[in-house]
Design a protein around this motif. Sequence first.
Motif, mmCIF file in Angstrom:
data_model
loop_
_atom_site.group_PDB
_atom_site.id
_atom_site.type_symbol
_atom_site.label_atom_id
_atom_site.label_comp_id
_atom_site.label_asym_id
_atom_site.label_seq_id
_atom_site.Cartn_x
_atom_site.Cartn_y
_atom_site.Cartn_z
ATOM 1 N N SER A 82 -38.794 -84.805 -34.123
ATOM 2 C CA SER A 82 -39.068 -85.475 -35.403
ATOM 3 C C SER A 82 -40.271 -86.419 -35.261
ATOM 4 C CB SER A 82 -37.833 -86.256 -35.871
ATOM 5 O OG SER A 82 -37.353 -87.088 -34.844
ATOM 6 N N GLY A 83 -40.604 -86.769 -34.016
ATOM 7 C CA GLY A 83 -41.794 -87.594 -33.788
ATOM 8 C C GLY A 83 -41.493 -88.985 -33.249
ATOM 9 N N LYS A 84 -40.335 -89.182 -32.666
ATOM 10 C CA LYS A 84 -39.926 -90.517 -32.168
ATOM 11 C C LYS A 84 -40.869 -91.032 -31.072
ATOM 12 C CE LYS A 84 -35.946 -88.828 -31.006
ATOM 13 N NZ LYS A 84 -36.074 -87.483 -31.588
ATOM 14 N N THR A 85 -41.178 -90.137 -30.101
ATOM 15 C CA THR A 85 -41.989 -90.597 -28.966
ATOM 16 C C THR A 85 -43.419 -90.935 -29.412
ATOM 17 O OG1 THR A 85 -40.609 -89.238 -27.550
ATOM 18 C CG2 THR A 85 -42.643 -90.060 -26.577
ATOM 19 N N LEU A 86 -43.980 -90.096 -30.276
ATOM 20 C CA LEU A 86 -45.333 -90.397 -30.757
ATOM 21 C C LEU A 86 -45.317 -91.716 -31.559
ATOM 22 C CD1 LEU A 86 -48.274 -89.655 -30.891
ATOM 23 C CD2 LEU A 86 -47.810 -88.197 -32.859
ATOM 24 N N LEU A 87 -44.283 -91.907 -32.333
ATOM 25 C CA LEU A 87 -44.135 -93.140 -33.121
ATOM 26 C C LEU A 87 -44.027 -94.349 -32.181
ATOM 27 C CD1 LEU A 87 -43.947 -93.394 -36.173
ATOM 28 C CD2 LEU A 87 -41.475 -93.453 -35.981
ATOM 29 N N PHE A 88 -43.264 -94.180 -31.127
ATOM 30 C CA PHE A 88 -43.063 -95.226 -30.113
ATOM 31 C C PHE A 88 -44.424 -95.623 -29.512
ATOM 32 C CE2 PHE A 88 -42.252 -96.043 -25.499
ATOM 33 C CZ PHE A 88 -41.351 -97.087 -25.582
ATOM 34 N N VAL A 89 -45.199 -94.616 -29.107
ATOM 35 C CA VAL A 89 -46.509 -94.859 -28.480
ATOM 36 C C VAL A 89 -47.464 -95.505 -29.490
ATOM 37 C CG1 VAL A 89 -48.496 -93.734 -27.389
ATOM 38 C CG2 VAL A 89 -46.186 -92.956 -26.871
ATOM 39 N N ARG A 90 -47.452 -94.997 -30.727
ATOM 40 C CA ARG A 90 -48.349 -95.525 -31.770
ATOM 41 C C ARG A 90 -48.023 -96.980 -32.099
ATOM 42 N NH1 ARG A 90 -53.148 -92.983 -33.261
ATOM 43 N NH2 ARG A 90 -52.798 -90.993 -34.274
ATOM 44 N N LEU A 91 -46.735 -97.290 -32.195
ATOM 45 C CA LEU A 91 -46.342 -98.676 -32.536
ATOM 46 C C LEU A 91 -46.764 -99.636 -31.422
ATOM 47 C CD1 LEU A 91 -42.766 -98.176 -34.045
ATOM 48 C CD2 LEU A 91 -44.745 -99.118 -35.244
ATOM 49 N N SER A 106 -36.835 -94.618 -23.239
ATOM 50 C CA SER A 106 -37.989 -95.411 -22.797
ATOM 51 C C SER A 106 -37.945 -96.681 -23.618
ATOM 52 C CB SER A 106 -39.313 -94.721 -23.110
ATOM 53 O OG SER A 106 -39.248 -93.380 -22.824
ATOM 54 N N SER A 107 -38.292 -97.786 -22.985
ATOM 55 C CA SER A 107 -38.305 -99.022 -23.766
ATOM 56 C C SER A 107 -39.495 -99.899 -23.392
ATOM 57 C CB SER A 107 -36.997 -99.790 -23.567
ATOM 58 O OG SER A 107 -36.880 -100.184 -22.234
ATOM 59 N N ALA A 108 -39.908 -100.728 -24.335
ATOM 60 C CA ALA A 108 -41.038 -101.636 -24.119
ATOM 61 C C ALA A 108 -40.960 -102.746 -25.160
ATOM 62 C CB ALA A 108 -42.345 -100.879 -24.267
ATOM 63 N N PRO A 109 -41.494 -103.938 -24.821
ATOM 64 C CA PRO A 109 -41.488 -105.016 -25.830
ATOM 65 C C PRO A 109 -42.458 -104.705 -26.965
ATOM 66 C CG PRO A 109 -42.296 -105.798 -23.674
ATOM 67 C CD PRO A 109 -42.067 -104.339 -23.542
ATOM 68 N N ASN A 114 -45.960 -110.232 -37.703
ATOM 69 C CA ASN A 114 -45.680 -111.314 -38.658
ATOM 70 C C ASN A 114 -46.147 -112.645 -38.062
ATOM 71 O OD1 ASN A 114 -43.755 -111.901 -36.723
ATOM 72 N ND2 ASN A 114 -42.012 -111.352 -37.981
ATOM 73 N N ASP A 115 -46.071 -113.704 -38.857
ATOM 74 C CA ASP A 115 -46.581 -115.008 -38.409
ATOM 75 C C ASP A 115 -45.876 -115.496 -37.153
ATOM 76 O OD1 ASP A 115 -48.182 -114.886 -40.552
ATOM 77 O OD2 ASP A 115 -46.925 -116.163 -41.841
ATOM 78 N N LYS A 116 -44.569 -115.193 -37.099
ATOM 79 C CA LYS A 116 -43.801 -115.680 -35.941
ATOM 80 C C LYS A 116 -44.000 -114.797 -34.712
ATOM 81 C CE LYS A 116 -40.152 -115.980 -38.751
ATOM 82 N NZ LYS A 116 -38.759 -115.710 -38.958
ATOM 83 N N ALA A 117 -44.606 -113.613 -34.907
ATOM 84 C CA ALA A 117 -44.807 -112.638 -33.822
ATOM 85 C C ALA A 117 -43.538 -112.428 -33.001
ATOM 86 C CB ALA A 117 -45.972 -113.067 -32.929
ATOM 87 N N ASN A 118 -42.441 -112.175 -33.716
ATOM 88 C CA ASN A 118 -41.168 -111.909 -33.030
ATOM 89 C C ASN A 118 -41.327 -110.720 -32.089
ATOM 90 O OD1 ASN A 118 -39.753 -113.860 -34.423
ATOM 91 N ND2 ASN A 118 -39.336 -112.477 -36.134
ATOM 92 N N THR A 119 -40.694 -110.811 -30.933
ATOM 93 C CA THR A 119 -40.770 -109.686 -30.005
ATOM 94 C C THR A 119 -39.419 -108.980 -29.930
ATOM 95 O OG1 THR A 119 -42.448 -110.832 -28.738
ATOM 96 C CG2 THR A 119 -41.361 -108.996 -27.636
ATOM 97 N N TRP A 120 -39.437 -107.685 -30.224
ATOM 98 C CA TRP A 120 -38.232 -106.863 -30.142
ATOM 99 C C TRP A 120 -38.399 -105.870 -29.007
ATOM 100 C CZ3 TRP A 120 -35.783 -109.933 -32.969
ATOM 101 C CH2 TRP A 120 -36.221 -110.348 -34.230
ATOM 102 N N THR A 121 -37.273 -105.311 -28.545
ATOM 103 C CA THR A 121 -37.377 -104.253 -27.534
ATOM 104 C C THR A 121 -37.286 -102.913 -28.247
ATOM 105 O OG1 THR A 121 -36.256 -105.715 -26.000
ATOM 106 C CG2 THR A 121 -36.418 -103.411 -25.354
ATOM 107 N N LEU A 122 -38.404 -102.193 -28.222
ATOM 108 C CA LEU A 122 -38.455 -100.890 -28.884
ATOM 109 C C LEU A 122 -37.903 -99.850 -27.916
ATOM 110 C CD1 LEU A 122 -39.594 -99.862 -31.599
ATOM 111 C CD2 LEU A 122 -41.712 -99.322 -30.412
ATOM 112 N N ILE A 123 -36.912 -99.090 -28.359
ATOM 113 C CA ILE A 123 -36.294 -98.103 -27.452
ATOM 114 C C ILE A 123 -36.327 -96.714 -28.090
ATOM 115 C CG2 ILE A 123 -34.274 -97.558 -26.019
ATOM 116 C CD1 ILE A 123 -33.354 -100.457 -26.325
ATOM 117 N N ASP A 124 -36.962 -95.787 -27.382
ATOM 118 C CA ASP A 124 -37.060 -94.401 -27.841
ATOM 119 C C ASP A 124 -35.903 -93.623 -27.208
ATOM 120 O OD1 ASP A 124 -37.905 -91.849 -28.544
ATOM 121 O OD2 ASP A 124 -39.432 -91.742 -26.955
#
Length: 277
Positions: A82-91, A106-109, A114-124
Amino acid sequence: MDADSRTDPGGAMEEKEESDMLSTLQPYIEGLRRELEYQEPRLIIGLVVALAVVVITVVFLKYFLTSKTVRTAVLLVGLCDSGKTLLFVRLLSGKFKRTQTSITDSSAPYKAKNDKANTWTLIDLPGHDSLRSQYMEKFKSAARAIVFVVDSAIFQKEVRDVAEFLYFLLTDAVVSRNAPTVLVACNKQDIPMAKSAKLIQQQLEKEMNTLRVTRSAVLSAQDGSVGGSVFLGKKGKDFEFSQLPMKVEFLEVSARGSKGEEGEASLESLEKSLARL
Ligand SMILES: Nc1nc2c(ncn2[C@@H]2O[C@H](COP(=O)(O)OP(=O)(O)OP(=O)(O)O)[C@@H](O)[C@H]2O)c(=O)[nH]1
């Protein structure tokens, strides 16, 4: 006759009346004193118990409120290709990359825009159906948001599978309780055959309505939950995403972008929603 009684005979009478009254009340006063003496230990025990209940309640509430884990994961889920990995790399990098079928996570911060620049852990997460539930099990309780990626170009062919996966996800007891934001990313909008987000939403609502009839038969009528799953939406009403406890948004994106590998992706709507988490 002494001087005082001669000068104040009424006073002596008052004193006598007072002492008569006191001696009449004496047994009652004595009874009251004894009663209080008897009640005092009980009163103190009562107060101590009440105080203990208040303290335990406060400690209990504090523990439950502060031990609530902070959910910081943004999960990328969806069917294979569906494109999860490409989306992960693009984000993460904005760049295009050739991808292969994922067999592990795979995961990465990820820093939200946004103004607060919140950091989430993106997980594919891998999309293969034999791996899906095991990875969902591992990460579902950490999910702040779930990006559910759909291949809009072949949606018509996959509608049943997409609906089943989404149904499995949304009826999960943990997901339902934590209510992470669900962003349905209708990907591959660069392909002319791609279905719109609105149509995908409508078809999924219809399909999940049918699924609910067959699946809910196994749910207990009493508490509505069996085997860690809950009833989807409102009983007695056709299913709509708006009935769910979590926010569900349908977004049109293209991880590839209209200019192909050289150009940029088209993910503004998704990035905006991720910035609002
Ligand atoms: N045209 C087009 N192709 C895309 C888009 N996004 C992904 N692709 C392609 O779709 C294929 C699958 O993409 P992946 O990112 O590997 O898919 P996945 O969901 O991670 O797949 P699994 O790892 O098997 O779960 C690749 O060839 C991508 O280049 C898009 O927006 N448009």
